[in-house]
Design a protein around this motif. Sequence first.
Motif, PDB file in Angstrom:
ATOM      1  N   LEU A 115      -5.707  15.688  -7.658  1.00  0.00           N
ATOM      2  CA  LEU A 115      -4.619  15.256  -6.784  1.00  0.00           C
ATOM      3  C   LEU A 115      -3.512  14.529  -7.524  1.00  0.00           C
ATOM      4  N   VAL A 116      -3.875  13.678  -8.501  1.00  0.00           N
ATOM      5  CA  VAL A 116      -2.848  12.907  -9.211  1.00  0.00           C
ATOM      6  C   VAL A 116      -1.879  13.827  -9.935  1.00  0.00           C
ATOM      7  N   ASN A 117      -2.411  14.806 -10.663  1.00  0.00           N
ATOM      8  CA  ASN A 117      -1.544  15.721 -11.400  1.00  0.00           C
ATOM      9  C   ASN A 117      -0.684  16.557 -10.458  1.00  0.00           C
ATOM     10  N   LYS A 118      -1.218  16.883  -9.313  1.00  0.00           N
ATOM     11  CA  LYS A 118      -0.428  17.656  -8.338  1.00  0.00           C
ATOM     12  C   LYS A 118       0.716  16.824  -7.769  1.00  0.00           C
ATOM     13  N   VAL A 119       0.461  15.519  -7.567  1.00  0.00           N
ATOM     14  CA  VAL A 119       1.519  14.642  -7.058  1.00  0.00           C
ATOM     15  C   VAL A 119       2.576  14.401  -8.112  1.00  0.00           C
ATOM     16  N   ILE A 120       2.123  14.251  -9.389  1.00  0.00           N
ATOM     17  CA  ILE A 120       3.061  13.972 -10.488  1.00  0.00           C
ATOM     18  C   ILE A 120       4.108  15.072 -10.626  1.00  0.00           C
ATOM     19  N   LEU A 121       3.761  16.290 -10.244  1.00  0.00           N
ATOM     20  CA  LEU A 121       4.714  17.405 -10.333  1.00  0.00           C
ATOM     21  C   LEU A 121       5.974  17.159  -9.515  1.00  0.00           C
ATOM     22  N   TYR A 122       5.885  16.280  -8.507  1.00  0.00           N
ATOM     23  CA  TYR A 122       7.013  16.067  -7.594  1.00  0.00           C
ATOM     24  C   TYR A 122       7.744  14.755  -7.845  1.00  0.00           C
ATOM     25  N   PRO A 124      10.135  12.082 -10.303  1.00  0.00           N
ATOM     26  CA  PRO A 124      11.261  12.313 -11.234  1.00  0.00           C
ATOM     27  C   PRO A 124      10.855  12.334 -12.700  1.00  0.00           C
ATOM     28  N   ASN A 125       9.938  11.428 -13.126  1.00  0.00           N
ATOM     29  CA  ASN A 125       9.512  11.424 -14.527  1.00  0.00           C
ATOM     30  C   ASN A 125       8.057  10.982 -14.610  1.00  0.00           C
ATOM     31  N   HIS A 126       7.527  10.984 -15.819  1.00  0.00           N
ATOM     32  CA  HIS A 126       6.113  10.689 -16.003  1.00  0.00           C
ATOM     33  C   HIS A 126       5.894   9.302 -16.589  1.00  0.00           C
TER      34      HIS A 126
END
Length: 802
Positions: A115-122, A124-126
């Motif tokens: 879930l975290v990686n899927k949310v990070i896709l949306y 602005p930055n990492h």
Amino acid sequence: MAYILFKLTCQPLTCDHCIEYIKLFKKQQKRAMAEAHSAVAFSFSITHEGWDINYDQEVLNLVWQSGLRSWKKRIARARNGIRNGVFPAHIQSLWLITAIAIGLHFTGHNVPFNLVNKVILYVPNHSTNWQIGSCFIAGLIVWLSICFSMRYTLKLLLMYKGWMYESRAPGSKISFTTKAWSVAVKILSSWNTPGLYSFQGSLPRLPVPSVHNTMTRYLRSVRPLLNDEDYIRMEKLAMEFKSTIGKKLQRYLELKSWWSTNYVSDWWEEYVYLRGRSPLMVNSNFYATDAIFQHLTNNQAARAGMIVHLLLAFRRMIERQELQPIMVQNMIPLCSWQYERAFNTVRVPGLETDKIIHYKDSNHIVVLHKGCYYKVVIYFKGRLLRPCEIQIQIEEILKSKQTPLPGEQQLAALTAWKRSNWAEIRNQYFCRGVNRVSLQLIESAAFVLSLDEEPYEFNMDQPELLDKFGRILLHGNGCNRWFDKSFTVCIGTNGRVGFNAEHTWADAPVMGHTWESVFIDEIGKYDENGNCRGTPEFSPPLPSRLNWDLTLILPKIQEAVIDATNLLNDVDLKIFVHDSYGKGFMKKSKLSPDAYIQMALQLAYYRDAKKFSLTYEASMTRLFKEGRTETVRPCTIESSAWVKAMDDPNFKASDRVTLLKKACDQHQLGYQDAMCGQGIDRHLFCLYVVSKYLEVDSPFLNEVLSEPWRLSTSQTPHGQTPKMDLKKHPNCISAGGGFGPVADDGYGVSYIIAGENLIFFHISAKKSSGVTSATRLAKNINKALADVRQMFEEHEKATQPN
């Protein structure tokens, strides 16, 4: 007005006499304006000298405190709403799951479903902050999934009702299914401390019984009431209904059950209560008495101050949801929906239908004394007044020399009048001016307090005193109870107390819970002189008189007084105290106390009326969301067989005992069915309502719904919470309460099992009936209970070895 009159009558206007009058009028006008300015909290004006600002600091402080309290309540409601929305999960668990998600992510492990990686896709930055935010969102999703899984699992568990039909007597075998179910419910229920409304989202919906089952149960219930010919006719009507229009009506009812929270409650409230046009007094409202053996003070003002404070403290517990929901067997929750409207509620009359109005908040009560109405503020300087401070306010009212305005002393008779009559008067004369303001203050009050001018007396050697006590609470003099309010607290000159409650907003157990909580909490709260303990911190706000202009409706008020007097004079009320034995002997006989008493009532009524009649016993359906009541029909094939055997010399005691146990078992089954949503009468009632909406005539439903309930019974609940411990407080026993008869030629019987060896029966009838007598039925109940006990003693003697 004076200026205009002089302008019309004086010629010329400039005469010295008129000029003096004009000057005088202008002075009076300035004085009135000054008084008006001083009456408001803030005023602003522009003068030749500049701006003129006037304000009253104390009034503005009151406004500020009121607004602050209102916002605190809104925040508390929002917080409780979140807590109840995720129950049985705990809101603190969100931070734990979020911390776990952050830990997993930053240690290189995947959160479930990535879930975290899927949310990070949306995002602005990492950056680290955005990663933490993504972990929080992922944790929130996981947490909500767990919350709703727990919630719906609990809801599925609460749909199981097999436990209800399994005996809980010592030594009885409990099925494995029920044991496993109880363990699962306890685990989920104890996961988090519940608030008052925490279980509301987990309670199941009330099920709709099948038409076939309802017809079967109905026909069985009326068999002892009908001869063979009438029974065959009724059976034919039922079968015709089931095979024709019943199917269509059932489909609409099932649709409503899925669409609404409860398929019965809204229609029950509207058509049984709000659309009723009869007076509330006697016909609908019910009453309850004091803790009869506990007389803590003779001081009327002190008792009033303490009761008012404890009731308002109970209201605060409801508002904050600090009150624990009632749990059956400390495990299964009952619906708490009805508590919401206990305070600040009024039934407003309408021409065709009334309506219930509930005010979110109220910082005052209304006190009625010697025909005068007073507004009493119960919040001051940011807190609820203490009992000793409220006592000061009540003392001010008791020593007041004020007299009622014309019509004021009989004003409450309008609330005891026919609803359409009261609605017409209310719409015409109470929609503007001082009448509107004063009526609004009564209707928005937390409740009404009536300080009566007579003592409420009780003596075991003078039973007629308790009869009078009940009549005072049921109807008073027809003019000293505001019957529209959710409840009116009544206090006698000797400090005895009781209440009269309106029935639409809730059923008796809710007021019973409130009442027993008050009785327990007031123990030890009075000093040696009978005054409320404590020292006032300040002088509380003085009570203020309500003003009225009733000149135009004095004839109507007198009409209402005459009708109310005729109605209350027709009441035949007897409170019978049975102290020969109580539930101790009943349990020793291995019978349910309620079933035991219901069978005794069947025997007593049969001897009184020389026939069987349709009998109503109220049962609750609060195991379901927004559940209210269902009808148990105690007059059964088994009960009628036992009743006839009791007066038949050909039957031995052992035969009678066997028949009684069968009758009690059948009664228990009917009670269990009712509590589990498989009753008869609410289903038939709703089918009837659907038929009226569809404009379809059903001879079967028309006949069923027109049958009179000549014996209407109800058990007053006692000890609903662990607070009511009679072993610790043996004198904290209420005599219960009662209600008026449902049928003109019938009886209303309410009873309370007060301890091991005491039962109070409240028996009502109408004097105009000619066939009923409350005193006669009380004697028959006493004899029936004595005969049942003698039957068991004879049976025990016959079964003992020589």
